[in-house]
Design a protein around this motif. Structure first.
Motif, mmCIF file in Angstrom:
data_model
loop_
_atom_site.group_PDB
_atom_site.id
_atom_site.type_symbol
_atom_site.label_atom_id
_atom_site.label_comp_id
_atom_site.label_asym_id
_atom_site.label_seq_id
_atom_site.Cartn_x
_atom_site.Cartn_y
_atom_site.Cartn_z
ATOM 1 N N THR A 163 14.175 4.321 107.919
ATOM 2 C CA THR A 163 14.296 5.583 108.633
ATOM 3 C C THR A 163 13.349 5.624 109.829
ATOM 4 O O THR A 163 13.699 6.134 110.886
ATOM 5 C CB THR A 163 13.967 6.758 107.686
ATOM 6 O OG1 THR A 163 14.778 6.642 106.525
ATOM 7 C CG2 THR A 163 14.227 8.094 108.347
ATOM 8 N N ASN A 194 13.417 7.017 103.676
ATOM 9 C CA ASN A 194 13.404 8.375 103.153
ATOM 10 C C ASN A 194 14.617 8.541 102.242
ATOM 11 O O ASN A 194 15.747 8.322 102.669
ATOM 12 C CB ASN A 194 13.455 9.378 104.316
ATOM 13 C CG ASN A 194 13.253 10.795 103.874
ATOM 14 O OD1 ASN A 194 13.050 11.075 102.706
ATOM 15 N ND2 ASN A 194 13.328 11.710 104.822
ATOM 16 N N ARG A 195 14.365 8.922 101.008
ATOM 17 C CA ARG A 195 15.444 9.128 100.048
ATOM 18 C C ARG A 195 15.390 10.559 99.529
ATOM 19 O O ARG A 195 14.336 11.049 99.136
ATOM 20 C CB ARG A 195 15.322 8.159 98.875
ATOM 21 C CG ARG A 195 15.441 6.699 99.270
ATOM 22 C CD ARG A 195 16.862 6.368 99.700
ATOM 23 N NE ARG A 195 17.012 4.961 100.020
ATOM 24 C CZ ARG A 195 17.288 4.506 101.220
ATOM 25 N NH1 ARG A 195 17.419 5.336 102.223
ATOM 26 N NH2 ARG A 195 17.441 3.233 101.440
ATOM 27 N N SER A 196 16.524 11.230 99.510
ATOM 28 C CA SER A 196 16.618 12.599 98.997
ATOM 29 C C SER A 196 17.261 12.564 97.621
ATOM 30 O O SER A 196 18.181 11.782 97.368
ATOM 31 C CB SER A 196 17.475 13.457 99.925
ATOM 32 O OG SER A 196 16.897 13.526 101.197
ATOM 33 N N SER A 197 16.772 13.425 96.744
ATOM 34 C CA SER A 197 17.317 13.513 95.395
ATOM 35 C C SER A 197 17.357 14.971 94.962
ATOM 36 O O SER A 197 16.681 15.814 95.541
ATOM 37 C CB SER A 197 16.446 12.724 94.411
ATOM 38 O OG SER A 197 16.427 11.365 94.745
ATOM 39 N N SER A 198 18.122 15.229 93.934
ATOM 40 C CA SER A 198 18.151 16.575 93.371
ATOM 41 C C SER A 198 18.356 16.466 91.866
ATOM 42 O O SER A 198 18.858 15.462 91.358
ATOM 43 C CB SER A 198 19.261 17.410 93.998
ATOM 44 O OG SER A 198 20.523 16.873 93.671
ATOM 45 N N PHE A 214 15.371 20.206 94.647
ATOM 46 C CA PHE A 214 15.568 19.166 95.649
ATOM 47 C C PHE A 214 14.216 18.575 96.013
ATOM 48 O O PHE A 214 13.221 19.298 96.108
ATOM 49 C CB PHE A 214 16.204 19.744 96.922
ATOM 50 C CG PHE A 214 17.584 20.275 96.706
ATOM 51 C CD1 PHE A 214 18.680 19.441 96.772
ATOM 52 C CD2 PHE A 214 17.786 21.615 96.428
ATOM 53 C CE1 PHE A 214 19.961 19.932 96.571
ATOM 54 C CE2 PHE A 214 19.054 22.123 96.217
ATOM 55 C CZ PHE A 214 20.142 21.273 96.284
ATOM 56 N N TYR A 215 14.169 17.278 96.224
ATOM 57 C CA TYR A 215 12.939 16.666 96.693
ATOM 58 C C TYR A 215 13.270 15.423 97.514
ATOM 59 O O TYR A 215 14.332 14.832 97.371
ATOM 60 C CB TYR A 215 11.978 16.345 95.549
ATOM 61 C CG TYR A 215 12.555 15.480 94.448
ATOM 62 C CD1 TYR A 215 12.410 14.100 94.466
ATOM 63 C CD2 TYR A 215 13.234 16.049 93.382
ATOM 64 C CE1 TYR A 215 12.935 13.313 93.460
ATOM 65 C CE2 TYR A 215 13.762 15.274 92.364
ATOM 66 C CZ TYR A 215 13.600 13.907 92.409
ATOM 67 O OH TYR A 215 14.119 13.138 91.407
ATOM 68 N N GLU A 216 12.342 15.090 98.399
ATOM 69 C CA GLU A 216 12.499 13.915 99.247
ATOM 70 C C GLU A 216 11.358 12.964 98.965
ATOM 71 O O GLU A 216 10.228 13.378 98.739
ATOM 72 C CB GLU A 216 12.505 14.309 100.723
ATOM 73 C CG GLU A 216 13.751 15.042 101.117
ATOM 74 C CD GLU A 216 13.892 15.203 102.621
ATOM 75 O OE1 GLU A 216 13.257 14.445 103.373
ATOM 76 O OE2 GLU A 216 14.655 16.079 103.031
ATOM 77 N N CYS A 217 11.663 11.696 98.978
ATOM 78 C CA CYS A 217 10.665 10.668 98.740
ATOM 79 C C CYS A 217 10.583 9.756 99.961
ATOM 80 O O CYS A 217 11.610 9.344 100.504
ATOM 81 C CB CYS A 217 11.025 9.844 97.516
ATOM 82 S SG CYS A 217 11.040 10.827 95.999
ATOM 83 N N CYS A 269 8.205 10.660 92.929
ATOM 84 C CA CYS A 269 9.036 9.597 93.482
ATOM 85 C C CYS A 269 8.877 8.273 92.740
ATOM 86 O O CYS A 269 9.525 7.294 93.095
ATOM 87 C CB CYS A 269 8.716 9.417 94.963
ATOM 88 S SG CYS A 269 9.035 10.915 95.917
#
Length: 116
Positions: free
Chosen positions: A40, A55-59, A86-89, A115
């Motif tokens: 990214t 950058n990886r997004s997860s929920s 929701f969170y981003e790593c 993460c």
């Protein structure tokens, strides 16, 4: 009891992402790019290293539980849980230029606990 098992699971999983990132140290950055796609961000650092970031997004959606208590013609319902988190790593590998006109991974920044 659920909190205990969730905490135990988090402790068991701690270090997973760090172990994967550690596996890239000493290798060409191309290995990480082939596994996770283009980064990214790519940042040149003052000490000559280059930071490659993904950058990886997860929920996570928690299930709901409804308890119904009744007596005669009356009842009450109480709902617990539910909702989506929701969170981003951000994963960062540090690399230095090498003779192959590429970069060799020399380290990484440990991701946050969520993460791992």
């Amino acid at each position: 009891m659920k909190k205990f098992f969730c905490g135990l699971l988090i402790i068991a999983l701690t270090g997973c992402a760090s172990q994967i990132m550690q596996g890239y140290v000493g290798k060409d950055i191309t290995d990480a790019v082939l596994d996770y796609g283009p980064p990214t961000n790519v940042l040149e650092l003052p000490d000559g290293r280059v930071a490659f970031q993904w950058n990886r997004s997860s929920s996570y959606t928690a299930p709901t539980t409804t308890n119904i208590y009744g007596y005669g013609n009356y009842a009450t319902a109480t709902t617990y849980g539910g909702g989506t988190t929701f969170y981003e790593c951000l994963y960062t590998l540090f690399a230095k230029p090498n003779a192959q006109k590429s970069y060799t991974v020399v380290g990484f920044k440990e991701p946050t606990l969520m993460c791992e």
